[in-house]
Design a protein around this motif. Sequence first.
Motif, short mmCIF file in Angstrom:
data_model
loop_
_atom_site.label_atom_id
_atom_site.label_comp_id
_atom_site.label_asym_id
_atom_site.label_seq_id
_atom_site.Cartn_x
_atom_site.Cartn_y
_atom_site.Cartn_z
N SER A 56 0.82 -1.21 0.00
CA SER A 56 0.00 0.00 0.00
C SER A 56 0.86 1.25 0.00
N ARG A 57 1.89 1.26 0.80
CA ARG A 57 2.74 2.45 0.90
C ARG A 57 3.59 2.63 -0.37
N ARG A 63 1.28 4.15 -2.89
CA ARG A 63 1.06 5.57 -2.61
C ARG A 63 2.25 6.40 -3.08
N VAL A 69 2.12 6.58 -6.88
CA VAL A 69 1.03 7.46 -7.31
C VAL A 69 1.41 8.92 -7.09
N SER A 70 2.10 9.23 -5.99
CA SER A 70 2.51 10.61 -5.74
C SER A 70 3.44 11.11 -6.83
N TYR A 121 7.25 13.01 0.35
CA TYR A 121 6.11 12.11 0.57
C TYR A 121 6.56 10.65 0.52
N GLN A 143 6.21 7.88 3.56
CA GLN A 143 5.66 6.52 3.49
C GLN A 143 6.63 5.50 4.09
#
Length: 245
Positions: free
Chosen positions: A17-18, A21, A24-25, A85, A89
């Motif tokens: 999940s991280r 993320r 995606v960032s 970011y 994470q």
Amino acid sequence: MTAPENNFISHLIELRSRILRAIVSVLVVFLCLAYFAQDLYHLLAMPLLATMPEGSNMIATDVAAPFFAPFKLTLVLSFFIAIPYVLYQIWGFVAPGLYKNEKNMVAPLLFSSTLLFYAGMAFAYFVVFPLAFAFFNSLELEGVLVSTDITSYLNFVLKIFFAFGLAFEIPVAIILLCWTGATNADSLRAKRPYVIVGVFVVGMLLTPPDVISQTLLALPMWLLFELGVIIGGLYSSKKQQQESS
């Protein structure tokens, strides 16, 4: 399914999940910057264009280079911008397994390492590039027209960005070494002559074969080493006082 297996699977799910993320960032930043890809490349090329001989221009030797070079730059720049970011994470994944004193140490290091990486890139762009390119373009060869390929230029400056960004992480590396007990400030001070020689060797390996670029990388590395030794020494003294009390 046993409890350890459940915990392992839950950790894998959280890690996935991280990672998603973080990816995606980077993609979100890339989509925001894609429209300005050409402008970003022109901004990157300004230190070279400002020092090129009058009447000379950059060239593209590959038919697709005018399209792919700016977008490659934009993708790499998107990763650089999203680094805070991405590190957040990473911090969110490892923080639950750390002790309180470790959390108090790691969080500032993640923040400072990001700033130092940005500082290394800024130093390369505003200080190293103008001096290095002025030196390169001053070496005129009879019958040779200076016309730098845009893809070669991009690969060159990205290597320099990474080299200076990583070189500016020296204080963080030294503090971590002192924190883990792998070394201490006094030991590092005793090795100062070897460090000075080492930073010039690293500067020679990571930069173009000219004295200016090598020196401009070696001197900041040395100064950052001294800064890391000072901070590492302060941290070691504070840690010893806490342990003695």
